[in-house]
Design a protein around this motif. Structure first.
Motif: not given
Length: 171
Positions: A45-46, A59-60, A122-124, A126-132
């Motif tokens: 994404i980045l 950003i985080h 949120h895009q960034l 969301d991807a990491q939360r799904a994996r976690m």
């Protein structure tokens, strides 16, 4: 020393006191590969936007602590002022971050995500939360608690203080 039953030894962590170098090496390698997986989706994404991981981290943490100061962000990220200024300049120019002058101290700059910045965050995340979430579900609650304990034990004291300050906000 008395023998400890395997279940008790595992629960108390006593058996973990005698890890071999090879077991530790496997843990280190697992962290390297897990980190690659953890950052892979956000990196894609980045890259589309011409940003890197330093932008993601900024950003985080701006999202986690709206209004944080540049100095606080410097402390959290552990980067040089020059490096952070480069990152912040591009995020501000691209309309993702807003820098506001401090009310009490006019020299301070407080950082906030704009609507566009929030969208990217949120895009960034969301991807990491799904994996976690998937990993946590597969591992189970006891492993999740143990994993967090290990991560916290690996943090330097100053970073642990930052971590607790951010996580205690509950945002």
């Amino acid at each position: 020393m008395a023998q400890v039953a395997p279940a008790v030894a595992q629960k108390s962590g006593e058996s973990l006191l005698f890890l071999t170098d090879e077991q530790l090496r496997k843990g280190i390698e697992a962290m390297f590969f897990a980190y690659r997986g953890f950052t892979a989706d956000p990196d894609r994404i980045l890259e589309e936007k011409g940003y890197g991981r330093a932008h993601h981290r900024a950003i985080h943490f701006i999202h986690r602590a709206p209004g944080t100061t540049v100095n606080n962000l410097l402390s959290i990220l552990g980067v040089t002022k020059q490096s952070l200024n480069r990152v912040l300049r591009s995020l501000i120019e691209d309309g993702l971050v807003e820098s506001r002058v401090g009310h009490r101290d006019k020299r301070e700059r407080h950082l906030y995500l704009t609507e566009a910045g929030l969208e990217l965050e949120h895009q960034l995340s969301d991807a990491q939360r799904a994996r976690m979430r998937d990993a946590y579900r597969a591992a189970g609650p006891a492993a999740v608690a143990g994993f967090r304990q290990v991560l916290e034990a690996m943090m330097d004291p100053e970073m642990r203080r930052h971590f607790h300050r951010i996580t205690e906000r509950g945002a």
